[in-house]
Write an enzyme that holds these catalytic residues in place. Sequence first.
Site, PDB file in Angstrom:
ATOM      1  N   TYR A 432       0.822  -1.210   0.000  1.00  0.00           N
ATOM      2  CA  TYR A 432       0.000   0.000   0.000  1.00  0.00           C
ATOM      3  C   TYR A 432       0.859   1.264   0.000  1.00  0.00           C
ATOM      4  O   TYR A 432       0.527   2.257  -0.631  1.00  0.00           O
ATOM      5  CB  TYR A 432      -0.919   0.011   1.233  1.00  0.00           C
ATOM      6  CG  TYR A 432      -2.197  -0.768   1.055  1.00  0.00           C
ATOM      7  CD1 TYR A 432      -3.386  -0.124   0.745  1.00  0.00           C
ATOM      8  CD2 TYR A 432      -2.218  -2.156   1.191  1.00  0.00           C
ATOM      9  CE1 TYR A 432      -4.561  -0.834   0.575  1.00  0.00           C
ATOM     10  CE2 TYR A 432      -3.386  -2.873   1.031  1.00  0.00           C
ATOM     11  CZ  TYR A 432      -4.560  -2.214   0.721  1.00  0.00           C
ATOM     12  OH  TYR A 432      -5.724  -2.920   0.552  1.00  0.00           O
ATOM     13  N   TYR A 436       4.154   5.161  -2.772  1.00  0.00           N
ATOM     14  CA  TYR A 436       4.332   6.543  -2.331  1.00  0.00           C
ATOM     15  C   TYR A 436       5.761   6.788  -1.846  1.00  0.00           C
ATOM     16  O   TYR A 436       6.285   7.897  -1.986  1.00  0.00           O
ATOM     17  CB  TYR A 436       3.319   6.863  -1.234  1.00  0.00           C
ATOM     18  CG  TYR A 436       1.896   6.728  -1.712  1.00  0.00           C
ATOM     19  CD1 TYR A 436       1.298   7.743  -2.444  1.00  0.00           C
ATOM     20  CD2 TYR A 436       1.166   5.571  -1.475  1.00  0.00           C
ATOM     21  CE1 TYR A 436      -0.005   7.626  -2.908  1.00  0.00           C
ATOM     22  CE2 TYR A 436      -0.131   5.444  -1.929  1.00  0.00           C
ATOM     23  CZ  TYR A 436      -0.713   6.464  -2.648  1.00  0.00           C
ATOM     24  OH  TYR A 436      -1.993   6.335  -3.114  1.00  0.00           O
TER      25      TYR A 436
END
Length: 688
Positions: A432, A436
């Site tokens: 997840y 990023y």
Amino acid sequence: MAVSSHTVSNRTDTGRLGAFERENIKFVDGIVKQFPRIENKLRQAHQETTASEGYREANLKLLKEFQTLRDVEPILAKHSGASLSLRAYYDRIQRKRGHMVAVEQLQAMADRLVTQGLGLSSSMSADDVVEVSRVKAGVCAEEFKVACESDQVEDAIQESADVLQAIVEAMGLEWPVNIKPADTEEMIRTKQLGACHKVQEEKWWRRRLRVLFARQTEQVMRLMGFVRKGKSPYVSNWAYKRWLGQQWANRKLLAGMEVESLNRDGGMGEVLPLLEAVEASVSNPEHRHDELMTRMRGWEEIAQALDLKGLFLTITCPSKYHAQNYNGSLNKKYKGATPRDANDYLCSVWANIRSEWHREGIRCFGFRVVEPHQDGTPHWHLVLFFSPFHAARAVEIFGDHAMREDGDENGAEGYRWDVTEIDPNKGSAVAYIAKYISKNIAGKGVVGDWEGGISAADGAMRVRAWASTWNIRQFQQIGTASVTVWRELRRLRDPLDGEYWDETTAEAVRAAADKGDWAMFVDLMGGAFAARQKPKAHSDAEAELETAADDPMMLVPARSRGRVDTAKRNRDEKKTQAAKDRWSIKIKNIEMELVADARMRVRKAMVTCSLYEKQGVQRLKTLSALTENEHGDEVTKVIGVVMRNVSRLIKTRDKVWTVQPLGTVAARTKYDVAIARSAQRDALDLCQ
């Protein structure tokens, strides 16, 4: 300049052709001779346009160029560092709204570039910043010298501080003194004297003016619409080129240096290229990426072992903090906030969320990533692990605080915040957050940057430039053990002895860090939820339970007892017996709830104490104190030291090094080495 209608008309009347040519030549000369530096260029452009489009179009273009040179060029000349962007801004407005409106708006943006207290352009070159810093430091030194001529030392210090503080604040900078309520007059006087000496240093001015001017210029670029997708995402081209120049200069400096360790026996020490030493640290983006992924994987292993629930949370700012809409148009709700202001807002919201979680006994750990929207406005992504019993309430509190400011504006419900429960069947917590992390460091493993509309590698570089310009921390862990201790232990290669701590326990912690086992390291340091401060002693917790045997409310914190006192006061105000009975029941329930919660906290403290005593973490606090230093986590960042004073000695954990130009060791004889070492100065200890 007035231009007659026949001057710009494309006449073909052969009878008046000579007169028209004379008028046209007079018109052209009247314009181009006002700009002797570019006269030939203007004439050539006019002739080419006349040949291709006729006299009328050529004269209209020349007239337009004249207006621009007369009204726009003086503005651009004053702000030469940002002249290309200012000219592009003028051209865009001129096409839509005409020359006069374009000049007016251009002047408004140029005024924003004027530095406070100087009247110069904030887009000035690095050399100009150095010169301004030198002048300001000299002015402060002269003023301090004059003020110190007073016979009264105390009065001289305060007088000089007042004068220098006025000079500093006139430039838009903060006076470098932090006076606390508990400070005595002597302490305040000492701080003021130290600040007076600081502002006399060119280095102090140079560092702060660079940051101040860069942010001022970058904010003007955002207001002009040059920071957006399709143009220059995340950061303007001006700031990006400036950052690249700094990176190149730092790398060039490091490439020309080497470090040599000084052995105690006086023999030739180890020699390394300084650039190689720096790239071996977490200053290297690849190493930083790998360390973050290792820690994230360790957190996930801890969460799985404790059966915790993982949540992926996102929070962004209200519309008034965004300079651009998603489609690239200017946001009419924008109030002029900088990315720094927006991040401060998110920090305040996060602080309120954490405070309410703490009041309700909700504990968590995990990781936070800050990244910019296309216009440079930051938003946060968090991967946090909670007890399954607390997760729902934690999300409720998170959403409540995220919507408190302008929560009723259009689109707030759908875009202000978001939460996704991490499903192990769909992917791990690392999966997840991995995108990023990679997107904001080096673009490793990312196909493209859809937010900025550019490649992943270019996007990562621009994000790093954005974070550097606004001094925004991109990555931060939430809770768990200190990463500083982790990094410092990984630098130690030899087993730890038992001089300051339990040898077996300390070596186990060092070995876990050396192997890159973050989960084991956190477990040996007391667990994911262990507080960093020394816990209450086990015997003290037992004594507290015994003392509260007669009066259970003694366990309840004073601030919580107020709930019972309020209930009692409200009960006394009731007039009927039935109301009194109901309030008595409520008071009893509150007392039972608070006491039960307090007993649970004390028992948890006892368990935590047992873990600390068993694993010897109390003794490891000595290790933490030894490894933490005023220079931050990355002790190997010595660029600033090198630039200030080449050949200065630097002390790291195990050795003392001297930084010197590349090839110094090879060109030196043993006799020279002996002489040099006999006259060595004290080393700058980075480990203090």
